[in-house]
Every structure is written in structure tokens, then in C-alpha cells.
Design an enzyme around this catalytic site. Structure first.
Site, PDB file in Angstrom:
ATOM      1  N   HIS A  39      37.102 -59.408   8.520  1.00 55.31           N
ATOM      2  CA  HIS A  39      38.345 -59.894   9.138  1.00 55.31           C
ATOM      3  C   HIS A  39      39.150 -58.725   9.700  1.00 55.31           C
ATOM      4  CE1 HIS A  39      37.718 -63.148   5.993  1.00 55.31           C
ATOM      5  NE2 HIS A  39      37.812 -63.850   7.104  1.00 55.31           N
ATOM      6  N   LEU A 186      29.183 -59.519   5.557  1.00 55.14           N
ATOM      7  CA  LEU A 186      30.396 -59.774   4.768  1.00 55.14           C
ATOM      8  C   LEU A 186      30.803 -61.236   4.919  1.00 55.14           C
ATOM      9  CD1 LEU A 186      32.709 -56.669   5.202  1.00 55.14           C
ATOM     10  CD2 LEU A 186      30.765 -57.021   3.718  1.00 55.14           C
ATOM     11  N   SER A 187      31.202 -61.826   3.795  1.00 51.77           N
ATOM     12  CA  SER A 187      31.644 -63.220   3.780  1.00 51.77           C
ATOM     13  C   SER A 187      32.570 -63.398   2.584  1.00 51.77           C
ATOM     14  CB  SER A 187      30.426 -64.144   3.616  1.00 51.77           C
ATOM     15  OG  SER A 187      30.851 -65.427   3.201  1.00 51.77           O
TER      16      SER A 187
END
Ligand code: PAF
Length: 285
Positions: A39, A186-187
Site C-alpha cells: 500500500h 505482500l497481502s
């Protein structure tokens, strides 16, 4: 001025009006919170493209097809705000469900074609929920640009189709997937992996990249995809939902990697569903 946390559409619109009056451009980064480096890379891209940056934080109930998944979704607003403050983000827009879907809310935005198949087939209603909330967030913020990660590749194409079809004047910027050093994409869901599952998880990226290489080398798609599904099962993935070669623009299935394509995968490790995708350069063979 530092980071402002705004909770109503009126307050958001008023702030954007101030930016506009000062002649400033605006980029928005839609999120469901639980922010990670992926993000933050979207935020960096937003900052590079506009004078002002709005991050939205809304865990959108309409895109969860499973009540327990919605309940388990991490909610970490204070941590998220702390991560954004040093990045000079201007606004964190964090409305509640009543603000987003007030009494009598009756509209559903549905994007045909690219929403079908892949995650759309396994998560009924998911992309209607995404398209509905993204249409609202873009219209509420009136942003010039919106940043979306390639990690959710099908979502990116749904959003591109949505803004084109509804003439929403927001430029969609695609940002590359950010990976751990072992390759795992990435999560926000990665935190749910047990230690053992976390060790197995990077195999999805490894198998995707290896399969993309074989396709570009001219190996037949049917063979590559079967090998990849078996390899995921051998590593210990519990259920492989899909491992597919699709056209990079339309997401139509492909027999041969003879034009720009994408390999996309979804599989479960225990209670956690992981998705990832990689580009496939066209084969010369
Ligand atoms: O990718 C996400 O986090 C969500 O699907 C989005 C785009 C913020 C819509 O709720």
C-alpha cells in the site's frame, strides 16, 4: 498541515474543494486498511503524480462473499494512520458502513466480461462489491488519479473497464506487486498464515515465475498449467482454485502465449486464500 482523518463524504468533498481552489491535483489510494509496504508503494506513486494524496480506508462488506472472512479481516486504523503520517498523506478518508451505504441504498455496479471467471467465479458477487465501492470512492473524491496494485490484477482490469464505461474522469495508475525477499506477494491476509504455512507460501510466486519462463520458451500451455497445479499441491497448498493463462487485457483464456498474457493463481493454505499473478512475455515459438 498533517494527516486529517475524515469520516463523511461532505467533509471529504469540502477538503477536495479547498485543494481545487488552490489549483492542486489530487490522487486517491483506495484501501481496506491493514496497510503494508505494498500500500505504501501505491501512496508513493500517488505522491509522484499529484499535489495532494487521499488514502481511503473502508472494509467494504459488499465485496466479501463470506461472513467469517469479513469478520476476520484485520482492522488497524490507528496503526494505519501512524504509517501514513510520515508519508505526508493529506487525508485518510475512513467512513463507516452507514456513511457509505445509507438507508435505502439500492445500487449495484456490475462490470461484465472481465469480472467473470477466476476470482469472479470463486467469489460470487465480489467484483460487483468492488465496482460499486470504487465507483463511489472515485466520485466522492473526484480524484484526478487513482492507484491500484497489479497484485489484484483482475480487480485492476475491472476498475479500468468501470471508469471507461461510466466516463469517470479519473486516470487509473497500475502499480507493480511488492514482494517479500522470498518472493511472496505482500497481502493483508499474509498475517493469518501459520509459521508452517508462511514457509510454503512463497512457492506460489516461484511456480508462477517458472511457468511464465516455460511458456515464453514455447512449452505448451496445457502442460505448463498442469505441472504448475501439481507443483502447488506437492508443496502443500490445500486447494488450488485456479492456475490459468489469460490475455493480459481481456482475461480471455489462451492456448498459447502468443501475445501479452498473464498467469494468475489462487490457492488455499489452511484457512487463508492466496492470489498472485505474473506477466508472460509472448513466446517467439
Ligand atoms: O483492493 C482493495 O483493497 C479493495 O478491493 C478496494 C479496491 C479498496 C475496494 O474496496
Amino acid at each position: 498541515m498533517g494527516l486529517s482523518i475524515l469520516r463523511t463524504v461532505d467533509a471529504l468533498r469540502e477538503r477536495v474543494r479547498c485543494f481545487r481552489n488552490a489549483g492542486e491535483s489530487v490522487a486517491v489510494v483506495p484501501t481496506m486498511g491493514a496497510l503494508h509496504r505494498g500500500h505504501l508503494s501505491l501512496v508513493e506513486t500517488a505522491k509522484a503524480n499529484a499535489d495532494r494524496v487521499i488514502v481511503t480506508l473502508f472494509v467494504n462488506p459488499k465485496q466479501f462473499n463470506n461472513a467469517s472472512d469479513l469478520k476476520a479481516y484485520p482492522r488497524t486504523e490507528a496503526d494505519d494512520a501512524a504509517k501514513l503520517a510520515p508519508l505526508a498523506v493529506d487525508v485518510l478518508f475512513a467512513p463507516d458502513v452507514a456513511e457509505m451505504y445509507g438507508t435505502g441504498f439500492s445500487t449495484n455496479v456490475s462490470v461484465a466480461g472481465v469480472s467473470d471467471g477466476l476470482c469472479g467465479a470463486h467469489r460470487p458477487g465480489h467484483f460487483d462489491g468492488v465496482a460499486t465501492v470504487v465507483a463511489k470512492l472515485l466520485l466522492q473524491s473526484g480524484a484526478d488519479y487513482a492507484c491500484f496494485g497489479e497484485k489484484d490484477y483482475q480487480q485492476l482490469l475491472v476498475v479500468r473497464r468501470l471508469v471507461a464505461d461510466l466516463n469517470i474522469p479519473t486516470g487509473i495508475i497500475a502499480c507493480p506487486t511488492v514482494r517479500e525477499t522470498d518472493g511472496l506477494a505482500l497481502s493483508s491476509r499474509n498475517v493469518r498464515l501459520s509459521t508452517q504455512e508462511r514457509q510454503k507460501a512463497p512457492a506460489m510466486a516461484e511456480i508462477l515465475f517458472e511457468s511464465a519462463r516455460r511458456l515464453t520458451d514455447g512449452v505448451q500451455a496445457g502442460i505448463v498449467l498442469n505441472d504448475a497445479r501439481s507443483a502447488l499441491e506437492d508443496v502443500g497448498f490445500d486447494r488450488v482454485e485456479y492456475f490459468e493463462l489469460r490475455d493480459a487485457e481481456t482475461l480471455q483464456p489462451m492456448e498459447h502465449a502468443d501475445r501479452p498474457a498473464r498467469l494468475l493463481a489462487a490457492a488455499w493454505l489452511g484457512e487463508t486464500r492466496l492470489i498472485d499473478n505474473v506477466p508472460v512475455a509472448p513466446s517467439a515459438f
